[in-house]
Structures are given as C-alpha cells and as structure tokens.
Design a protein around this motif. Structure first.
Motif, PDB file in Angstrom:
ATOM      1  N   ALA A 226      -1.106  15.690   4.332  1.00 55.39           N
ATOM      2  CA  ALA A 226      -0.690  14.286   4.434  1.00 55.39           C
ATOM      3  C   ALA A 226       0.485  14.003   3.514  1.00 55.39           C
ATOM      4  N   ARG A 227       0.420  14.502   2.293  1.00 52.66           N
ATOM      5  CA  ARG A 227       1.532  14.290   1.364  1.00 52.66           C
ATOM      6  C   ARG A 227       2.822  14.926   1.886  1.00 52.66           C
ATOM      7  N   MET A 231       0.831  14.284   9.199  1.00 49.05           N
ATOM      8  CA  MET A 231      -0.347  13.444   9.286  1.00 49.05           C
ATOM      9  C   MET A 231      -1.300  13.868  10.399  1.00 49.05           C
ATOM     10  N   ASN A 265      -9.683   8.127   3.099  1.00 45.99           N
ATOM     11  CA  ASN A 265      -8.263   7.878   2.819  1.00 45.99           C
ATOM     12  C   ASN A 265      -7.385   8.202   4.020  1.00 45.99           C
ATOM     13  N   MET A 266      -7.710   9.292   4.723  1.00 39.06           N
ATOM     14  CA  MET A 266      -6.943   9.645   5.918  1.00 39.06           C
ATOM     15  C   MET A 266      -7.086   8.566   6.992  1.00 39.06           C
ATOM     16  N   GLU A 269      -5.168   5.436   6.080  1.00 39.36           N
ATOM     17  CA  GLU A 269      -3.727   5.627   6.290  1.00 39.36           C
ATOM     18  C   GLU A 269      -3.357   5.343   7.737  1.00 39.36           C
ATOM     19  N   ARG A 270      -4.244   5.676   8.650  1.00 36.28           N
ATOM     20  CA  ARG A 270      -4.013   5.417  10.066  1.00 36.28           C
ATOM     21  C   ARG A 270      -4.534   4.054  10.488  1.00 36.28           C
ATOM     22  N   GLN A 271      -4.980   3.249   9.505  1.00 37.85           N
ATOM     23  CA  GLN A 271      -5.491   1.903   9.714  1.00 37.85           C
ATOM     24  C   GLN A 271      -6.734   1.886  10.603  1.00 37.85           C
ATOM     25  N   ARG A 380       6.754   6.590  -4.731  1.00 37.94           N
ATOM     26  CA  ARG A 380       6.036   5.693  -3.817  1.00 37.94           C
ATOM     27  C   ARG A 380       5.091   4.753  -4.565  1.00 37.94           C
ATOM     28  N   ALA A 468       2.464   7.799  10.356  1.00 37.19           N
ATOM     29  CA  ALA A 468       1.634   6.646  10.017  1.00 37.19           C
ATOM     30  C   ALA A 468       2.296   5.768   8.969  1.00 37.19           C
ATOM     31  N   SER A 469       2.978   6.377   7.991  1.00 35.81           N
ATOM     32  CA  SER A 469       3.634   5.586   6.952  1.00 35.81           C
ATOM     33  C   SER A 469       4.762   4.746   7.533  1.00 35.81           C
ATOM     34  N   ARG A 472       3.217   1.832   9.410  1.00 36.66           N
ATOM     35  CA  ARG A 472       2.734   0.818   8.477  1.00 36.66           C
ATOM     36  C   ARG A 472       3.885  -0.026   7.956  1.00 36.66           C
TER      37      ARG A 472
END
Length: 970
Positions: A226-227, A231, A265-266, A269-271, A380, A468-469, A472
């Motif tokens: 993810a980092r 994703m 957390n994953m 991140e994808r809401q 970030r 995903a970021s 968002r």
C-alpha cells in the motif's frame, strides 16, 4: 560439554522479530565448569521458557525465563555470556508488557557482555541487534535502526547460505528481511521495502507448522504494498491474510489482532468503512484479551478504529474509544513516536467529528508542530495534520487563520508536486475556497481549479482505475468545490459542482466502453492514450511515493526530470469531453408537471437543488457528509427492524402489524432536504426525478416522511404519496426515451440463482470479510416472479436461465435478441467489493470461457433492445462506501446498452411481495401506457393501503426504485 541452543521466541508484535538466544557453541572455560547434570537442568529450563509464547502469555514467559536466569547465575558468573543471553530474553516480556524503554535499556546493557564472548556468540549478538532494530523504530530512532538492520541482514545471509534448510536459520533470515523492510519503509524507500518483505514472505513459505513470527511477516506485505502505491495487490493480500493466518494460529492469538488491524486500515483506505469497522473491533477485542485494554498495542488499535468511526460520523463512540489512547502509547513509546502521533490525530479527528472544534484544534496543532519538526514539508502526515488544523480553524470562524495555515500546506505541495497532479489541484480547490471565505480571493478560483482537476481525472482514468488515495483527494476536493459554489449562491455553479460529485468510476468505464465500440479507429486511439497514461502514472506514483515519505527535494530531481520530459502527445485529443448537463438544458427538458431534485452531501453542508421548468431553487442544510451518512445508516437500520433482514431474503414479517418502526432518521433527512422553499418549488409536480449523492444514494426517497404524531405507519405521509419517483442513473448518461413503444415479439428473459462454483468463496469474502457465511442467499422464488411478469405482458416466448444455465456466455447470447423484459435475480457487486474490481458487476454462473462476473462495461457493450430490465439483486440500488457506483454504474450500463426502463432494488425483496411490485408496474406500462414511475407508485400504495397491515412497513413496499435515463436525452 553439551551445547546449548536457543530457538527464536515469538516475534515482536507487528514486526515479526527474532528474539535473542544462545550460541550453539561450547561455553568459555570457568574456574568450575558446570557439570553435565547442571547443563541438562539449564537446558530444560530454557526449553520450558522458550515454549511459552511471549505474545500470548507475557508474564508466564517472563517467569519462565527468570527461573532459567536464576539457575544460570548459580552455575555461571554474573557477567558470563550465557547469563547475558538469558537476561536479554526478558526484553521481549518488557516489550509486550508495554515498557519499551526498559526493553531497550536491557538489550543495550547486556549486548556488550554477549559480544565479549567472542565469535562463538555471534548468533546471540545478532539476535539482540535484531530486537533493537524494531525497538529503535518504535521509538523513532530510525537511522540507528536502519544501520543495525543492514548489519544483521548481512550476517543472516551468510548463515542462510551455509545452512539453507535449518529451521532456525530460515526463521532468522525471514525476521532479518522483515526488519530491513520496516526500516526502509520508515525512511520512505517503499519499493525497496516491498522487495525485502516479499523476500521475507518467500523465505517464510519454506517453514512448516505453526510459526507465530511468520504471521506478522505476512501481515507486513499488504502494508508495504500500500505504501508503494500498489493498492489492488495490497487489498488482495490483506483479505487473503485473514484466512491464511487465521488458520495458522490458534483463535485469539495476538498476532491475529495485527492482521485484523491491517485489513481495517486497507478497507478504510478504500472507504469500505463497514468492513473496516468490523475488522478494527476484532483487533481490539483480541489485543485487549491478551495485553489488557491499556497496553500500547491495544491503544494503537483503538486509535485506528476511532479514525474509522470518526470518518463515518460516529463521533461519540470515536471519542470514547480514543480516550486515553495517546497517553497509553506515548507513555510506552514516547510522545514523538509515529504511533503516538497517530493516536493523538485520532483524538483530534474524533473531537472534530463531534463538533468540539477548539479542542480538536489544540490536539491537531500539537501533532502538526511535531511533524514540522521531524518531517519534510511534503511528508503525507505533515500535510494531513496541517489540513486538519486549517479545517478546525475554519469551523471556528477563524477564516484568515485557516487560509494562512492551508496556504503553507499548499505551498509545500506546489514546491514538490507536479502541476498536473490530483494532489496539487485538489489543494488549489481547497485553498481557493478558504481564500474566498477569508475575503482574499474569489470562489471562482476554487471552481476553476476543480474544473482543471476533473479534466485531469477524466484523462487519467483512461489508464484504469485511479489509486485509492487519488480518489479520496478527488472526492474531497469536489466537496470543497460544492461548498465554494454554495458560498457563491449561483444555481448553475451549484448544479455543475453537484454533478461532479455524482460522477463515479463506473460511469466513466461505461462511457469508455461505448467510445471504444464506436469504431476501430476510436478503439485504437483510446488504447494508445491508455498506454501513454499508464506509463505516466507509473512515473507519477514513483515521484509521489518519494514525496510522501518526506525525502529531501534534491532526491526528487531525477524522477521530476523524467516526468517533465514525458511525451503525452498520444493523450491529446484521445477522449472527447464527457460533458455533463447544463442547468438551462435540463430546465428546458422538463414538462410542467416534472421536477428534478439534487441532494448531495458536502463536507460541511447538504446541498439541495430543486429544478423545474420555471425555476431553480437552492437550499443548504447544516449537515456534514458524516452526519448525513450516520442518518442514512440509521434509516437503513430502521428499515431492517422487526426481523426484516437487509442482507439475505426477507422471510419474516415484522410483528404487531409492522408498527415497530423508527421514524426519526427518515424524518431528520426529510426535514433537511425538503425545506419550505424546496417544497414550494415541488408543489404540484406529479413526477419527481431524484439524483442523490454520497450516502443518500443508499436511501429510497419514497420512505422519507415527517414522523406522524401518533407514530403509526398507517398515518405516515411518505414522499411516495405526493410524487411519482424516479432515480437518475447519471445526469450525463444518454438513454432511450421511456415513452418509446415496446419491442415486438413479447419475449421475456429470466436470469437468476446462479451456480457460483469457485466464485462462491470470492463472493463470501466480498460480502463480509472474514465471515463464515455458509452460502449466499438462494433465490427460490425467482422463477415464480418471472413467470408472473411474463403472464402480465402476455409473452409468447420465455427464456429461463437459472442455476447452471445462467452462464455468462449464454446470458449475453440471449440478450442479443430483442425482448420486452429482462429480469435478473442474482447478487450484485459494487466496484471495489472484490479486490481489483473497479466497476459494479452481476454474479452469474462461471463458464468455460467466462469468469461469471458480468461487468458494467461488458453490459454497456451489449446490443440490448429491451423495454424493461428488472434487477432484483442485493447491492444494485446504491453503493456501500463513498465513491462507489452501485445504482449509477449498473443502471448506466443497461441504459447505454439500450434498456428503456429499469427497476432496481436497494435490498433483497421479500418473495411474497416481489411480484406485487414488479408485475403491476410492468403491466401498467404495457396495458395502460402509465408512466413507469407512476406505475411503481401505484403498486407501492396498493401495498401500503391494502388489507394486510404488515405490508405497511417500508421494508416490504420500498425496496424497488424506478431508474430513468438522462433528462436531456432526445
């Protein structure tokens, strides 16, 4: 003398660390060497202690090692390397007890003593160094950790090359790789972190049996992916870990808590907040049972869940959960550790969601100050904390302060982010909106920046789904553009901004499918553009990963030069503008008895716009996006009260005539949307088209009503009593007119109850991560309903594709011929529901040449000529998370393909009422020429006002919505 061998103790939580042990060499000579019996006794004590899982039973592990230490001191001098090795074992118990400083002090004190034993103790030295790597990282000593991790890995590689099949060596090698990956991740070298963690997992795969350490090594794989911006791969790994590691360790093992926290957390991140919340709660439950509720690890999980809850508007619970988390973590790790700052951020976000903006500002300011000290401007976390400070200042009415704070944040973006990046343009939108409120700018700057951002997003989406970021940031900035338009007060600007918030990835996929199918030349042109965009996105992700880690700007020059030199000529003109509707065009398309209602939640206000042929009326309600989501969730809960199950077949009726219904959430939404001005504009309009955004897309507007004075369902003034309702799939989606005559031939196609085969496991994980659902709901009454529809239109031909015959290739073949009605009774998936699924889909039976998922883009490409499509499937009526396209994506696809009318369900429909809704609606259209929205209204009212009181509950009569096309279509 008998050699003493220490196996590796349990890995440190969230890092999979190999603990210090003893060398496999002979001991240095002493004045009175231990006897064989003494060494046997010492070995027995060591084995007994080592077999106690330090993570699962910390104090028992400590007591076991203390017994071994006491005996070792009785046969060796106090400064002997054997005693030092045993003493160093207690550092793990210190760590898991939450006392990290003591653990570090213990290791640093005994490491020189172990090293003094010479080459024979090299393995023990490495183990202690390995432990210090993780502890240094936990307390923010990143450079020390990185240097030591590199040294340890070199030594482990030599051991691994010499003894590649020895179990202890394999474990030590995997642990060392994991620790180097952690250190690389901490300094922002995400690609290198992925390389090391994937190698660690590959080495760990060679181990057999239960290896607690391996669980956490595997857990780090999705974190680092993810980092690195990968994703889709990260989400696949996170979901797989729930099952893989759950089967590796006993239920309730603390490492499983780390896996659930990672998945939470994953998902966040994808809401996908429902899955994220469930996983986060499980992580806390496990950790609390093992370590206690105030341990720093449990507190870290509490902070993560608090952020998930705050994002959903569940502010009171977020505050309760986050209470004390920062104190617990900072007490163990220090106030500047990453986990400490995360815990304090969670507290600030919970306070903000609760509306306690002054307290939120205090917490956020402290976090921002620390990030300014320790991180580069583009990091970030530094950017995010600055944005939170500005948001709190803005909500306190300190507009000038908010503008100045955000200006500094945005200046950092301008210095390091490419001019044509979503991140930078999203920041410009917010900056423009704050500048206008501070009186130093014009709201039109925010709107112009939003237009540039939306145009860029449309181009980038050619290359596939946006990260995903990016999604968002895009959705967030569109919300601020809507707020700027509301501040401006111009209906045309509000209409344009609201449309952008309704636009989803599935709609874009459908449009692209239509463009690609237009001609071979168009397809080739678009494919070339997609290839070029994907190449550019790879460069951009590499750059943004470096920026996000806060590395020095000088290190970005090479990547920046590649970006600047990128030739995007293939992209220019590749895609015609996917223009959205103009307000005046929509108004001119409305008849005297028609109206359009837009209801779109923004970050701070709910925007409502009622459009008629005569006027456009604007209203804004003081409800944030999170508050609207909370009300929508409560309304869905009310619809499921009284034994009504929204996920699965509704098989039982509510008791006592269905009067057990909570009107409060629906009444609150009704009051927020239908102000006096909006109701005045809609008065006398028999037909109301609704375009709803965010969580409101999950709400059937027919159930909105003020709370009746007597609290009885029979007295409710539902919206459906005043208007025939239709939902718009997209304001920009072309569609055939619903007024056209039906196709000839009287043909009905019925598709349902697929044999999911291998897809069943995928769908189970999609519906409820980590659940043990035996099976997805069957659809036993599908054929009866479809037969009733066929009888209602006097069909000459009935095509029934049920179970194993509902193969994707057979379904598409059947749909290639004209038909009157196509009815699906199956399971719908939202975009993102399965990892890698970027658009909605319907589940069918997998075939020899098909995967059993009929995608929205595949539907759009069908040569569909049908009057009605009925989607009696869960998840077809609205998205399950922000930014998803449920109704919009599937409905747009069928409209593009050639369907003229759609009935879609917000939840699975009770067998006993499904035909009472679908059959009269279709029959009214065919036999009486009734408007479809009015036909559904009459069918619903017949249930509400009928003799069976239980059907007054909206769970029975409200699942279906009628979906029309574009108001501007010819």
């Amino acid at each position: 003398m008998r050699a003493i061998r220490a196996v590796v103790a349990a890995a440190l939580m969230a890092f999979g660390l190999a603990a210090p042990g003893l060398s496999q060499s002979a001991q240095p000579p002493t004045a009175q060497p231990p006897t064989a019996a003494q060494l046997d006794r010492l070995e027995d004590l060591r084995k007994a202690a080592d077999e106690i899982d330090v993570a699962a039973d910390t104090e028992a592990n400590r007591a076991g090692w203390q017994r071994a230490i006491d005996y070792a001191r009785s046969i060796y001098p106090a400064d002997h390397p054997v005693v030092a090795s045993f003493e160093s074992e207690l550092s793990l118990a210190d760590y898991f007890a939450g006392d990290v400083p003591t653990a570090i002090e213990r290791l640093e004190r005994w490491l020189p003593v172990i090293a003094a034993g010479g080459p024979d103790y090299e393995g023990d030295v490495i183990d202690s160094q390995n432990a210090l790597v993780v502890m240094y990282m936990k307390t923010g000593r990143t450079e020390d950790a990185l240097a030591m991790a590199g040294t340890v890995l070199e030594q482990r590689r030599r051991q691994y090359a010499a003894s590649p099949d020895e179990r202890i060596v394999i474990k030590e090698m995997a642990a060392a790789l994991n620790n180097v990956a952690n250190a690389q991740n901490e300094i922002g070298n995400y690609d290198r972190a992925v390389e090391f963690i994937l190698e660690s997992a590959e080495v760990a795969d060679r181990l057999e049996g239960t290896v607690p350490n391996a669980a956490v090594w595997y857990a780090n794989v999705p974190i680092f992916l993810a980092r690195a911006g990968r994703m889709d791969e990260a989400f696949v790994e996170a979901r797989a870990n729930l099952e893989k590691i759950g089967g590796m360790l006993p239920e309730g093992h603390p490492y499983i808590a780390a896996i659930y926290n990672t998945f939470a957390n994953m998902a966040a991140e994808r809401q996908k907040f429902a899955d994220a919340e469930a996983a986060g709660r499980r992580a806390i439950e496990i950790a609390s049972g093992t370590f206690g509720p105030d341990h720093f690890q449990t507190s870290g999980y509490r902070a993560a869940l608090a952020r998930i809850l705050a994002a959903q508007g569940k502010s009171a619970e977020a505050l309760e959960i986050s209470d004390g988390a920062y104190e617990a973590v900072s007490g163990a790790l220090g106030p500047t550790a990453d986990l400490s700052l995360l815990a304090r951020t969670a507290r600030a976000e919970a306070l903000f969601a609760e509306g306690r903006f002054a307290a939120a500002l205090d917490e956020a300011s402290a976090v921002y100050a620390q990030h300014r000290k320790s991180n580069q401007p583009g990091h970030r976390d530094r950017i995010a904390s600055g944005e939170l400070v500005a948001a709190a200042q803005s909500r306190l009415g300190r507009d000038a302060d908010a503008y100045r704070t955000f200006y500094a944040v945005q200046q950092a973006r301008r210095d390091i982010f490419p001019a044509d990046s979503i991140q930078r343009l999203a920041g410009e939108v917010r900056l423009g909106q704050l500048a206008a409120r501070a009186g130093v700018g014009d709201a039109r700057y925010a709107l112009a920046s939003a237009a540039d951002m939306n145009s860029l997003a449309a181009r980038l989406s050619l290359g596939g789904g946006l990260p995903a970021s990016d999604l968002r940031d895009l959705q967030g900035a569109r919300g601020w553009a809507l707020e700027a338009a509301l501040d401006l007060g111009e209906p045309a600007a509000i209409f344009a901004a609201a449309q952008q918030m309704l636009d989803g990835p599935a709609d874009r996929a459908v449009r692209l499918a239509a463009l690609r199918d237009a001609s071979p030349a168009d397809a080739a042109r678009i494919r070339a553009a997609q290839n070029a965009i994907q190449a550019r996105q790879r460069l951009a992700r590499q750059y943004l990963r470096a920026v996000g880690s806060g590395v020095a700007p000088a290190q970005l020059e090479s990547i920046s030069a590649d970006l600047a030199a990128f030739d995007d000529s293939a992209v220019a003109g590749a895609l015609p503008e996917l223009a959205l509707s103009e307000l005046d065009t929509v108004r001119s398309a409305l008849s005297a008895d028609e109206a359009l209602l837009l209801a779109v939640p923004g970050p701070e206000r709910l925007a409502v716009l009622a459009v008629t042929a005569e006027t456009a009326t604007v209203h804004s309600a003081p409800l944030t996006r999170q508050q609207v989501a909370a009300l929508a969730g409560d309304l869905r809960g009310a619809l499921g009260a009284g034994n009504v199950r929204l996920r699965g077949l509704l098989t039982q009726a509510p008791e006592s005539g269905a009067d057990a219904y909570d009107f409060a959430p629906g009444a609150a939404l009704h009051a927020a949307i239908f102000s006096d001005a909006i109701q005045g504009a809609l008065a006398g309009k028999s037909s109301l088209a609704v375009a709803a955004g965010g969580a409101l897309s999950r709400v059937p507007f027919a159930v909105l009503a003020p709370a009746p004075a007597d609290g009885r369902l029979a007295s409710a003034d539902w919206l459906i009593r005043r208007h025939g309702l239709s939902s718009l799939a997209s304001l920009g989606a072309p569609a055939s007119s619903a007024a056209e005559t039906a196709p000839r031939g009287r043909r009905v196609i019925a598709i349902g109850a697929p044999d999911l085969g291998e897809n069943a496991a995928l769908l189970r994980s999609a519906y409820e991560a980590g659940s043990q659902l035996a099976d997805l709901p069957s659809l036993p009454e599908a054929q009866a309903e479809l037969d009733a529809i066929a009888a209602a239109i006097d069909a000459d031909e009935r095509v029934l594709l049920i179970g194993g015959e509902a193969r994707e290739e057979d379904v598409t073949a059947a749909l290639s011929r004209p038909s009157d009605v196509v009815a699906f009774a199956t399971h719908g998936l939202l975009d993102g529901e399965l990892a890698g699924l970027s658009e909605p889909a319907l589940a069918l039976t997998p075939g020899e040449t098909s995967d059993g998922l009929l995608l929205a883009s595949e539907i759009a490409a069908l040569p569909l000529d049908t009057d009605w499509v009925v989607l009696s499937a869960c998840n077809t009526g609205g998205p399950g998370y922000a930014g998803a396209s449920g109704l919009s994506g599937l409905a747009s696809a069928f409209l593009y393909a050639g369907a003229r009318n759609l009935l879609v369900s917000h939840w699975e429909v009770a067998d006993e009422v499904a035909a009472r809704l679908t059959v009269p609606t279709v029959r009214a259209r065919y036999r009486d020429g009734t408007d479809p929205g009015e036909g559904l209204r009459q069918a619903q009212l017949a249930l509400i006002d009928g003799p069976e009181a239980r059907f007054r509950h909206p769970a029975f009569w409200a699942p279906f919505v009628y979906v029309g096309g574009n108001l501007t279509a010819d």
